[in-house]
Design a protein around this motif. Structure first.
Motif, mmCIF file in Angstrom:
data_model
loop_
_atom_site.group_PDB
_atom_site.id
_atom_site.type_symbol
_atom_site.label_atom_id
_atom_site.label_comp_id
_atom_site.label_asym_id
_atom_site.label_seq_id
_atom_site.Cartn_x
_atom_site.Cartn_y
_atom_site.Cartn_z
ATOM 1 N N ARG A 135 11.788 71.795 -20.905
ATOM 2 C CA ARG A 135 12.163 70.834 -19.871
ATOM 3 C C ARG A 135 12.878 71.584 -18.754
ATOM 4 N N VAL A 136 12.358 71.430 -17.549
ATOM 5 C CA VAL A 136 12.913 72.101 -16.379
ATOM 6 C C VAL A 136 13.467 71.057 -15.420
ATOM 7 N N LEU A 137 14.703 71.276 -15.000
ATOM 8 C CA LEU A 137 15.345 70.443 -13.987
ATOM 9 C C LEU A 137 15.157 71.133 -12.642
ATOM 10 N N VAL A 138 14.507 70.461 -11.711
ATOM 11 C CA VAL A 138 14.274 70.987 -10.364
ATOM 12 C C VAL A 138 15.214 70.265 -9.411
ATOM 13 N N VAL A 139 16.124 71.039 -8.779
ATOM 14 C CA VAL A 139 17.136 70.456 -7.894
ATOM 15 C C VAL A 139 16.939 71.001 -6.491
ATOM 16 N N ASP A 140 16.524 70.130 -5.592
ATOM 17 C CA ASP A 140 16.327 70.529 -4.195
ATOM 18 C C ASP A 140 16.397 69.277 -3.336
ATOM 19 N N ASP A 141 17.148 69.336 -2.251
ATOM 20 C CA ASP A 141 17.254 68.172 -1.370
ATOM 21 C C ASP A 141 16.018 67.997 -0.498
ATOM 22 N N ASP A 142 15.192 69.027 -0.393
ATOM 23 C CA ASP A 142 13.969 68.938 0.396
ATOM 24 C C ASP A 142 12.863 68.308 -0.467
ATOM 25 N N GLU A 143 12.440 67.127 -0.074
ATOM 26 C CA GLU A 143 11.476 66.375 -0.876
ATOM 27 C C GLU A 143 10.161 67.121 -1.067
ATOM 28 N N ASP A 144 9.667 67.804 -0.031
ATOM 29 C CA ASP A 144 8.395 68.519 -0.139
ATOM 30 C C ASP A 144 8.491 69.664 -1.148
ATOM 31 N N THR A 145 9.576 70.425 -1.089
ATOM 32 C CA THR A 145 9.767 71.530 -2.031
ATOM 33 C C THR A 145 9.895 71.002 -3.451
ATOM 34 N N ARG A 146 10.688 69.955 -3.602
ATOM 35 C CA ARG A 146 10.895 69.361 -4.925
ATOM 36 C C ARG A 146 9.565 68.873 -5.499
ATOM 37 N N LYS A 147 8.784 68.163 -4.709
ATOM 38 C CA LYS A 147 7.495 67.636 -5.175
ATOM 39 C C LYS A 147 6.538 68.771 -5.518
ATOM 40 N N VAL B 255 20.102 76.595 -3.211
ATOM 41 C CA VAL B 255 21.443 77.027 -2.812
ATOM 42 C C VAL B 255 22.030 76.110 -1.746
ATOM 43 N N THR B 256 21.230 75.766 -0.735
ATOM 44 C CA THR B 256 21.736 75.032 0.415
ATOM 45 C C THR B 256 21.379 73.556 0.308
ATOM 46 N N MET B 257 22.397 72.749 0.003
ATOM 47 C CA MET B 257 22.218 71.302 -0.088
ATOM 48 C C MET B 257 23.462 70.634 0.494
ATOM 49 N N PRO B 258 23.291 69.431 1.037
ATOM 50 C CA PRO B 258 24.459 68.716 1.567
ATOM 51 C C PRO B 258 25.356 68.213 0.430
ATOM 52 N N GLU B 259 26.560 67.853 0.779
ATOM 53 C CA GLU B 259 27.569 67.318 -0.140
ATOM 54 C C GLU B 259 27.993 68.347 -1.173
ATOM 55 N N LEU B 260 27.265 68.487 -2.257
ATOM 56 C CA LEU B 260 27.591 69.469 -3.290
ATOM 57 C C LEU B 260 26.526 70.555 -3.232
ATOM 58 N N ASP B 261 26.902 71.731 -2.725
ATOM 59 C CA ASP B 261 25.902 72.789 -2.551
ATOM 60 C C ASP B 261 25.532 73.423 -3.894
ATOM 61 N N GLY B 262 24.554 74.327 -3.842
ATOM 62 C CA GLY B 262 24.060 74.954 -5.054
ATOM 63 C C GLY B 262 25.091 75.792 -5.779
ATOM 64 N N VAL B 263 25.970 76.451 -5.032
ATOM 65 C CA VAL B 263 27.003 77.289 -5.653
ATOM 66 C C VAL B 263 27.948 76.430 -6.491
#
Length: 130
Positions: free
Chosen positions: A11-23, A61-69
């Protein structure tokens, strides 16, 4: 149908705020036979890690609110042994080193290279795990 290269194994969790990348990643990993959970924010990722079994996290790495770091730090507090691969279009050797120093198992540059992603998956999700 899963490709010959990968069999369903984790099971892989994919975390990205960019919908196209996530999809794109969800579709690719699903095609390879993985159970994939998408998350659009660091907060959502932390909630998922707290509630579900996850074998590997692909984390922007780069996401709004709570960033990847900060998300990485939170994940490692909750699940120190959970493998986290960081992703960034701005990946440099220095950034990669820093991310590994704070707990990431690896880093991938965006756009994601399929072969690099396969190697990361093979490294951190043993064949036959489920």
């Amino acid at each position: 149908m899963a490709s010959r290269f990968f069999r369903p194994k984790g099971r892989v969790l994919v975390v990205d705020d960019d919908e196209d990348t996530r999809k794109f990643l969800v579709d690719l990993l699903s095609h390879w036979g993985f159970d994939v959970i998408p998350a659009s924010s660091g907060w959502a990722a932390l909630d998922i890690v707290e509630r579900k079994r996850v074998d590997l996290v692909l984390l922007d790495v780069t996401m709004p609110e709570l960033d990847g770091v900060d998300t990485l730090r939170g994940i490692k507090r909750m699940a120190p042994d959970l493998a986290v691969i960081m992703m960034s279009a701005l990946m440099t050797a220095g950034l990669g080193k820093h991310l590994c120093e704070i707990g990431a198992e690896g880093c991938l540059e965006k756009p994601i290279n399929h072969q690099s992603l396969r190697v990361s998956l093979q490294t951190y999700i043993p064949v036959g795990s489920s």
